[in-house]
Design a protein around this motif. Structure first.
Motif, PDB file in Angstrom:
ATOM      1  N   LEU A 108     -25.612 -31.438 -23.148  1.00 32.01           N
ATOM      2  CA  LEU A 108     -24.177 -31.180 -23.094  1.00 32.01           C
ATOM      3  C   LEU A 108     -23.891 -29.686 -23.116  1.00 32.01           C
ATOM      4  O   LEU A 108     -23.029 -29.185 -22.378  1.00 32.01           O
ATOM      5  CB  LEU A 108     -23.479 -31.876 -24.269  1.00 32.01           C
ATOM      6  N   VAL A 109     -24.619 -28.951 -23.947  1.00 26.32           N
ATOM      7  CA  VAL A 109     -24.451 -27.491 -23.981  1.00 26.32           C
ATOM      8  C   VAL A 109     -24.800 -26.892 -22.629  1.00 26.32           C
ATOM      9  O   VAL A 109     -24.096 -26.015 -22.107  1.00 26.32           O
ATOM     10  CB  VAL A 109     -25.306 -26.876 -25.110  1.00 26.32           C
ATOM     11  N   ASP A 110     -25.884 -27.354 -22.027  1.00 25.65           N
ATOM     12  CA  ASP A 110     -26.269 -26.847 -20.696  1.00 25.65           C
ATOM     13  C   ASP A 110     -25.185 -27.122 -19.659  1.00 25.65           C
ATOM     14  O   ASP A 110     -24.864 -26.268 -18.824  1.00 25.65           O
ATOM     15  CB  ASP A 110     -27.587 -27.486 -20.256  1.00 25.65           C
ATOM     16  N   LYS A 111     -24.641 -28.341 -19.685  1.00 27.55           N
ATOM     17  CA  LYS A 111     -23.583 -28.675 -18.735  1.00 27.55           C
ATOM     18  C   LYS A 111     -22.374 -27.772 -18.922  1.00 27.55           C
ATOM     19  O   LYS A 111     -21.719 -27.382 -17.950  1.00 27.55           O
ATOM     20  CB  LYS A 111     -23.186 -30.148 -18.898  1.00 27.55           C
ATOM     21  N   LEU A 112     -22.064 -27.453 -20.165  1.00 24.93           N
ATOM     22  CA  LEU A 112     -20.938 -26.555 -20.431  1.00 24.93           C
ATOM     23  C   LEU A 112     -21.203 -25.170 -19.862  1.00 24.93           C
ATOM     24  O   LEU A 112     -20.370 -24.594 -19.141  1.00 24.93           O
ATOM     25  CB  LEU A 112     -20.696 -26.448 -21.952  1.00 24.93           C
ATOM     26  N   ILE A 113     -22.368 -24.617 -20.186  1.00 24.29           N
ATOM     27  CA  ILE A 113     -22.677 -23.226 -19.843  1.00 24.29           C
ATOM     28  C   ILE A 113     -22.756 -23.028 -18.326  1.00 24.29           C
ATOM     29  O   ILE A 113     -22.382 -21.972 -17.806  1.00 24.29           O
ATOM     30  CB  ILE A 113     -23.994 -22.788 -20.525  1.00 24.29           C
ATOM     31  N   TYR A 114     -23.237 -24.041 -17.620  1.00 21.88           N
ATOM     32  CA  TYR A 114     -23.404 -23.895 -16.171  1.00 21.88           C
ATOM     33  C   TYR A 114     -22.260 -24.531 -15.376  1.00 21.88           C
ATOM     34  O   TYR A 114     -22.357 -24.684 -14.166  1.00 21.88           O
ATOM     35  CB  TYR A 114     -24.743 -24.486 -15.746  1.00 21.88           C
ATOM     36  N   SER A 115     -21.175 -24.888 -16.068  1.00 23.94           N
ATOM     37  CA  SER A 115     -20.005 -25.403 -15.351  1.00 23.94           C
ATOM     38  C   SER A 115     -19.341 -24.242 -14.603  1.00 23.94           C
ATOM     39  O   SER A 115     -19.450 -23.075 -15.004  1.00 23.94           O
ATOM     40  CB  SER A 115     -19.003 -26.028 -16.322  1.00 23.94           C
ATOM     41  N   PRO A 116     -18.647 -24.525 -13.497  1.00 19.34           N
ATOM     42  CA  PRO A 116     -17.986 -23.451 -12.734  1.00 19.34           C
ATOM     43  C   PRO A 116     -17.033 -22.619 -13.589  1.00 19.34           C
ATOM     44  O   PRO A 116     -16.957 -21.393 -13.420  1.00 19.34           O
ATOM     45  CB  PRO A 116     -17.236 -24.212 -11.638  1.00 19.34           C
ATOM     46  N   ALA A 117     -16.330 -23.265 -14.503  1.00 18.04           N
ATOM     47  CA  ALA A 117     -15.352 -22.540 -15.324  1.00 18.04           C
ATOM     48  C   ALA A 117     -16.033 -21.524 -16.234  1.00 18.04           C
ATOM     49  O   ALA A 117     -15.571 -20.379 -16.375  1.00 18.04           O
ATOM     50  CB  ALA A 117     -14.538 -23.528 -16.153  1.00 18.04           C
ATOM     51  N   ILE A 118     -17.149 -21.909 -16.863  1.00 20.63           N
ATOM     52  CA  ILE A 118     -17.830 -20.986 -17.778  1.00 20.63           C
ATOM     53  C   ILE A 118     -18.628 -19.942 -17.003  1.00 20.63           C
ATOM     54  O   ILE A 118     -18.777 -18.791 -17.454  1.00 20.63           O
ATOM     55  CB  ILE A 118     -18.725 -21.757 -18.764  1.00 20.63           C
ATOM     56  N   LYS A 119     -19.142 -20.297 -15.837  1.00 17.28           N
ATOM     57  CA  LYS A 119     -19.772 -19.275 -14.987  1.00 17.28           C
ATOM     58  C   LYS A 119     -18.775 -18.161 -14.676  1.00 17.28           C
ATOM     59  O   LYS A 119     -19.095 -16.972 -14.754  1.00 17.28           O
ATOM     60  CB  LYS A 119     -20.279 -19.912 -13.690  1.00 17.28           C
ATOM     61  N   HIS A 120     -17.571 -18.553 -14.327  1.00 16.65           N
ATOM     62  CA  HIS A 120     -16.526 -17.573 -14.040  1.00 16.65           C
ATOM     63  C   HIS A 120     -16.214 -16.734 -15.284  1.00 16.65           C
ATOM     64  O   HIS A 120     -16.096 -15.496 -15.201  1.00 16.65           O
ATOM     65  CB  HIS A 120     -15.276 -18.300 -13.561  1.00 16.65           C
ATOM     66  N   ALA A 121     -16.116 -17.397 -16.444  1.00 18.54           N
ATOM     67  CA  ALA A 121     -15.793 -16.690 -17.688  1.00 18.54           C
ATOM     68  C   ALA A 121     -16.899 -15.718 -18.088  1.00 18.54           C
ATOM     69  O   ALA A 121     -16.621 -14.609 -18.565  1.00 18.54           O
ATOM     70  CB  ALA A 121     -15.541 -17.700 -18.807  1.00 18.54           C
ATOM     71  N   THR A 122     -18.173 -16.104 -17.897  1.00 22.41           N
ATOM     72  CA  THR A 122     -19.275 -15.215 -18.268  1.00 22.41           C
ATOM     73  C   THR A 122     -19.344 -13.998 -17.340  1.00 22.41           C
ATOM     74  O   THR A 122     -19.690 -12.892 -17.777  1.00 22.41           O
ATOM     75  CB  THR A 122     -20.615 -15.972 -18.243  1.00 22.41           C
ATOM     76  N   GLU A 123     -19.015 -14.193 -16.073  1.00 20.40           N
ATOM     77  CA  GLU A 123     -18.988 -13.052 -15.142  1.00 20.40           C
ATOM     78  C   GLU A 123     -17.925 -12.039 -15.550  1.00 20.40           C
ATOM     79  O   GLU A 123     -18.157 -10.826 -15.528  1.00 20.40           O
ATOM     80  CB  GLU A 123     -18.737 -13.556 -13.720  1.00 20.40           C
ATOM     81  N   ILE A 124     -16.759 -12.527 -15.941  1.00 17.67           N
ATOM     82  CA  ILE A 124     -15.697 -11.620 -16.396  1.00 17.67           C
ATOM     83  C   ILE A 124     -16.109 -10.926 -17.683  1.00 17.67           C
ATOM     84  O   ILE A 124     -15.907  -9.719 -17.859  1.00 17.67           O
ATOM     85  CB  ILE A 124     -14.381 -12.408 -16.587  1.00 17.67           C
ATOM     86  N   GLU A 125     -16.725 -11.670 -18.605  1.00 16.76           N
ATOM     87  CA  GLU A 125     -17.181 -11.092 -19.875  1.00 16.76           C
ATOM     88  C   GLU A 125     -18.209  -9.994 -19.617  1.00 16.76           C
ATOM     89  O   GLU A 125     -18.174  -8.933 -20.258  1.00 16.76           O
ATOM     90  CB  GLU A 125     -17.786 -12.192 -20.753  1.00 16.76           C
ATOM     91  N   ALA A 126     -19.133 -10.231 -18.696  1.00 19.94           N
ATOM     92  CA  ALA A 126     -20.158  -9.233 -18.380  1.00 19.94           C
ATOM     93  C   ALA A 126     -19.523  -7.967 -17.824  1.00 19.94           C
ATOM     94  O   ALA A 126     -19.916  -6.843 -18.203  1.00 19.94           O
ATOM     95  CB  ALA A 126     -21.152  -9.820 -17.380  1.00 19.94           C
ATOM     96  N   GLN A 127     -18.526  -8.117 -16.952  1.00 18.60           N
ATOM     97  CA  GLN A 127     -17.853  -6.950 -16.369  1.00 18.60           C
ATOM     98  C   GLN A 127     -17.102  -6.158 -17.428  1.00 18.60           C
ATOM     99  O   GLN A 127     -17.185  -4.928 -17.494  1.00 18.60           O
ATOM    100  CB  GLN A 127     -16.893  -7.403 -15.262  1.00 18.60           C
ATOM    101  N   GLU A 128     -16.361  -6.855 -18.276  1.00 15.62           N
ATOM    102  CA  GLU A 128     -15.517  -6.164 -19.261  1.00 15.62           C
ATOM    103  C   GLU A 128     -16.329  -5.531 -20.378  1.00 15.62           C
ATOM    104  O   GLU A 128     -15.954  -4.493 -20.907  1.00 15.62           O
ATOM    105  CB  GLU A 128     -14.501  -7.156 -19.842  1.00 15.62           C
ATOM    106  N   LYS A 129     -17.454  -6.164 -20.773  1.00 13.23           N
ATOM    107  CA  LYS A 129     -18.252  -5.647 -21.891  1.00 13.23           C
ATOM    108  C   LYS A 129     -19.412  -4.786 -21.432  1.00 13.23           C
ATOM    109  O   LYS A 129     -20.132  -4.207 -22.269  1.00 13.23           O
ATOM    110  CB  LYS A 129     -18.790  -6.825 -22.720  1.00 13.23           C
ATOM    111  N   GLY A 130     -19.633  -4.680 -20.113  1.00 14.37           N
ATOM    112  CA  GLY A 130     -20.728  -3.876 -19.608  1.00 14.37           C
ATOM    113  C   GLY A 130     -22.091  -4.429 -19.957  1.00 14.37           C
ATOM    114  O   GLY A 130     -23.036  -3.676 -20.243  1.00 14.37           O
ATOM    115  N   ILE A 131     -22.223  -5.746 -19.941  1.00 14.26           N
ATOM    116  CA  ILE A 131     -23.495  -6.391 -20.245  1.00 14.26           C
ATOM    117  C   ILE A 131     -23.896  -7.230 -19.033  1.00 14.26           C
ATOM    118  O   ILE A 131     -23.122  -7.412 -18.091  1.00 14.26           O
ATOM    119  CB  ILE A 131     -23.400  -7.293 -21.498  1.00 14.26           C
TER     120      ILE A 131
END
Length: 912
Positions: free
Chosen positions: A288-311
């Motif tokens: 279930l955690v894997d499904k969450l992390i690789y869902s389109p919505a969280i992929k989008h959220a992690t990309e934004i987080e990486a851009q804003e935090k420089g990670i």
């Protein structure tokens, strides 16, 4: 291991049943102990007895839900509908029908005039004899008989049998073995269920359905779907035996399609019922955690987080995974079973009983709706109690949103295994955490998992409902607007106690004592109180609120948000809708209130001088409150105790909340030592039911007589503040009609006198009615005292000199001081949320204007206009006291604000 003896008995039963079925067709001997339409041979009776006793060795079924109510004089033929063919299921149902005196299941059903001759009253939807036709032979015969004989009455009772209540696991290797249904002739699976699951077997009889009605509905549905008239087999077609073989074949084909469609409907119905009892299939936590992390919505959220935090995206994904691991539950049926047994023991030890009201309205919605339970939050017991009640009544346990303060060693894993998921108390500004939580909520909702969250955010320390927190509610709406599988329905739930474990702690916290962190040690401390008497606990399920109704009202279209995003903001209409739903939920919780003996006794005694009354007067006052509440119920959902006044008094003494002091002139009933502050908690549970009556009584009692026009003016102006504080559901535009009803109620009870010409008067000052009026007038006073003190502070400090937070903080301090010095230490004045509610209402109603830059509050003469109404209710001495308490000079104001600020910083530092 299953004993060989049991296996041999089961094999003998299989052979025995085969012979009984064939013999049953040859006999018509009627058993006088059953209705005329049922018959049983001696051999059949022997089979029922022997097989039933054999199965009873290993299986102890538990009944879920309510039994169907059948008319004993009704000659309607009854058949039980099960999904899968199984001899053991047949025997089990027969045992249950015998135990609960329902029409028998394993007897022949014979009705010669209507061509009915069946060897049992059970229909299997999936039957091995159906072969390629895939229709139940017995259902086919009954449908044919119904079509041929319009006067034939047959009822079908769908039945669910669960061998264990563990939800199935997706991708589980043991899924086949653990299935709650088993087919003939799989002895292995049969023995497994009986031996392993026999003591955890559940049976539910669902609502009876009329066969002819089902036939008509199916034919009409087919007609609507196809746009053409489906050939309906007429009586003449069957009874006259058409000479055309083609017509005969067409009729049989039409019958087969009709039965197939009906069978599908019944099968779907039982599938839905099974889901409501077990819940949806589960993924293991890691998947279930894997499904969450690789869902389109969280992929989008992690990309934004990486851009804003420089990670890197990988680092952002790992961060999201950590958040998911914090919150995602880890369902364990083993833990659920342990909790079931433990809580059954606990409630027996702790409470005299658990009274549940209006649960059937939940059961009716569970099959076709996404259920969101939104209870009030009074105690840590709420988590376990509500889930226990739902589980015991045959529905799947909701996943409960719990604060991460409960995720402590030992206790945390247990709660996580019992369907709790943990969320941080505060995560404002953390976009990635918000995204993960929203996606997890969306996953639960789209999988049709029932959910429970406490809309107040935390436990009420005063007994009143707290202002709703809209975060979880907004996430629910957000999910439904992204994708809607089932319509969402909110179930407001009232929980009322007669004693609470945390009572002393709550009072200490209201008076400024630091809140203790949850821990295993704290749990053990609570455990020491188990031997104390806690009376009954009451759960009342309020009128459901359908999200679709609000969407129509606020013009919010379905599926109006992108399905693959969590960060799309709600529109203005949707935001307004969320706020409205939050208020309506609180109002419906209060409408479902239970006026229990302790809350009623608290309301009476705390309204009396020194919290004591002559026992005769106490009985009369309790009877008065009961009479008023029954003559004009607060709501159709409100429940009033059936105890009489003397029983209520004796019950309060039993709980050691009050005590009787013998006296030669009449015994005195008074609040037991140090219980006054605690009883105010229970009084506040039902204060909303009587508050308008109390306001009317106060206006008349304090003034002797008053013009109706003046009374209407004062109540109309003050009502919005009482409504905001106590979540009263009467709309302002209908308030006059409500006042008319309440005044008529008081006149009918001789508490006030209508002098005519629009003048209302108090009864004679020496009368018993006048004393009762005085007691009834007391509950509203503390609310009005808080209002007047706040208004006095604003007026004395002047417009534009204080911010909203400063007003609330200062009023909170003044309230504490007033309570200690003048108000017998009642904790209501310590409740910061009450001052917040009043100030927010003043802003919402435009009495106060908030500067967008400085946050300072400005006001005009209308503040004084509200304050002047106090003289009609409060006595002059109290008004003078409130004025003095609210008189602070600039130095005192500055010192108080500095100290409050320092205290908040220290508290915030401890939380971090």
């Amino acid at each position: 291991m299953i004993p060989n003896l049991l296996k041999n008995k089961l094999q003998k039963k299989r052979k025995l049943k085969t012979s009984v079925i064939s013999d049953a067709k040859k006999t018509t001997t009627t058993n006088p102990s059953v209705p005329p339409s049922y018959s049983s041979t001696p051999i059949n009776q022997l089979y029922r007895k022997v097989s039933g006793q054999t199965l009873n060795v290993a299986v102890k079924a538990k009944l879920l839900g309510e039994l169907p109510v059948l008319d004993a004089e009704d000659q309607t033929l009854t058949f039980y509908v099960l999904q899968d063919y199984s001899r053991s299921n047949s025997i089990l149902i027969d045992l249950q029908t015998q135990e609960y005196q329902l029409p028998p299941a394993l007897v022949s059903v014979k009705d010669s005039p209507h061509d009915i001759d069946e060897n049992a009253a059970i229909i299997f939807l999936h039957h091995p004899r159906a072969k390629e036709r895939k229709v139940s032979p017995r259902l086919s015969r009954l449908v044919a008989a119904s079509l041929q004989h319009p006067n034939l009455k047959i009822r079908l009772i769908p039945v669910s049998i669960l061998w264990g209540r563990a939800p199935e696991k997706e991708d589980s290797l043991l899924k086949l073995l653990m299935s709650d249904n088993w087919e003939d002739p799989s002895i292995t699976k049969q023995l497994f269920n009986i031996g392993v699951m026999g003591r955890d077997t559940f049976v539910q009889f669902h609502t009876p359905q009329d066969l002819r009605t089902l036939i008509d509905e199916t034919l009409n549905a087919d007609k609507n779907d196809d746009g053409d008239n489906v050939e309906r087999p007429a009586t003449a077609d069957i009874s006259h035996s058409s000479t055309s073989s083609h017509a005969l074949v067409a009729t049989k084909d039409a019958n087969r399609e009709l039965v197939r469609a009906m069978q599908q409907q019944l099968n779907t119905y039982l599938d839905k019922q099974r889901t409501t009892m077990l819940g949806p299939d589960l993924s293991d936590r890691r998947n279930l955690v894997d499904k969450l992390i690789y869902s389109p919505a969280i992929k989008h959220a992690t990309e934004i987080e990486a851009q804003e935090k420089g990670i890197s995206v990988r680092e952002a994904r790992n961060l999201a995974r950590g958040y998911a691991n914090e919150m995602v539950n880890d369902y364990s049926h083993a833990i659920i079973r342990v909790f079931d047994r433990f809580l059954t023991w606990l409630w027996t030890q702790l409470y005299d009983g658990v009274d549940v009201h209006h649960f059937e309205r939940v059961r009716e919605l569970a099959t076709d709706h996404e259920i969101i339970y939104v209870p009030c939050h009074r105690s840590h017991i709420d988590y376990m109690l509500l889930s226990y009640v739902i589980y015991k009544r045959g529905l799947s346990i909701p996943y409960v949103a719990a604060g991460d303060n409960l995720d402590v060693p030992v206790l945390g894993p247990l709660l996580r295994g019992a369907v709790a998921f943990f969320i941080r108390r505060s995560f404002r500004g953390n976009a990635l955490y918000t995204a993960v939580l929203r996606e997890y909520m969306h996953t639960l909702i789209t999988r049709n998992t029932p959910i429970e969250y406490f809309i107040e955010g935390g436990r009420s320390r005063s007994g009143r409902l707290l202002p709703p927190k809209m975060g979880m509610l907004a996430m629910t709406v957000h999910s439904q607007l992204r994708q809607s599988n089932k319509p969402v329905v909110f179930i407001p739930t009232y929980i009322g106690y007669e004693r609470i474990m945390e009572g002393g702690t709550y009072i200490g916290e209201l008076k400024g004592k630091p809140k203790e962190s949850e821990s295993l040690l704290g749990l053990l401390k609570v455990g020491r109180k188990i031997e104390r008497i806690f009376g009954n606990v009451h759960l009342s399920f309020g009128t459901p609120l359908h999200l679709s109704d609000f969407m129509t009202k606020f013009d919010v279209p379905a599926d109006s948000l992108p399905a693959d995003r969590t960060d799309t903001p709600l529109g203005a209409n949707a935001t307004a809708m969320v706020d409205n739903i939050g208020v309506k939920i609180m109002q419906h919780i209060n409408k479902a209130a239970v006026i229990n003996p302790v809350s009623l006794l608290s309301l009476v005694l705390l309204s009396a001088p020194k919290a004591a009354l002559d026992e005769d007067i106490c009985r009369e006052q309790i009877a008065l409150y009961q009479g008023i509440a029954r003559n004009m119920p607060y709501s159709d959902d409100t429940v009033i105790t059936k105890m009489n006044p003397q029983q209520i008094i004796n019950y309060g003494i039993k709980l050691k909340l009050i005590e009787r002091t013998p006296h030669i002139l009449g015994d005195i009933i008074q609040v037991a030592g140090k219980q006054e502050a605690l009883l105010s908690y229970f009084r506040n549970n039902i204060l909303h039911v009587f508050i308008l009556l109390s306001f009317i009584a106060a206006l008349i009692a304090r003034n002797g007589r008053i013009k109706r026009s003046r009374l209407d003016e004062i109540v109309t102006q003050m009502y919005p503040f009482l409504q905001s504080e106590l979540f009263l559901y009467y709309p302002a535009h209908g308030l006059m009609a409500v006042l008319d009803q309440k005044i008529d109620n008081l006149i009918a009870h001789d508490l006030i006198v209508d002098l005519g010409d629009g003048v209302l008067s108090a009864p004679d000052a020496n009368s018993n009615s006048y004393q009762q009026l005085q007691v009834l007038a007391t509950p509203v006073e503390q609310s009005l005292e808080r209002y007047f003190m706040t208004l006095a502070l604003l007026a004395q400090q002047g417009s534009g000199n204080l911010t909203e937070d400063e007003v609330v903080d200062l009023c909170h301090l003044l309230g504490q001081r007033l309570s200690v010095l003048y108000a017998d230490d009642i904790p209501d004045f310590f409740d910061r949320s009450l001052f917040t509610s009043f100030v927010n209402a003043l802003i919402r109603l435009d009495y106060l204007k908030k500067d967008q830059d400085t946050g300072e509050l400005s006001f005009d003469q209308r503040i004084n206009d509200i304050a002047r109404h106090a003289k009609y209710v409060l006595n002059p001495d109290m008004m003078q006291t409130l004025q003095q308490v609210a008189s602070l000079d600039e130095k005192e104001i500055a010192h108080a604000i500095t100290e409050i600020s320092n205290k908040k910083q220290r508290k915030f530092g401890r939380k971090r």
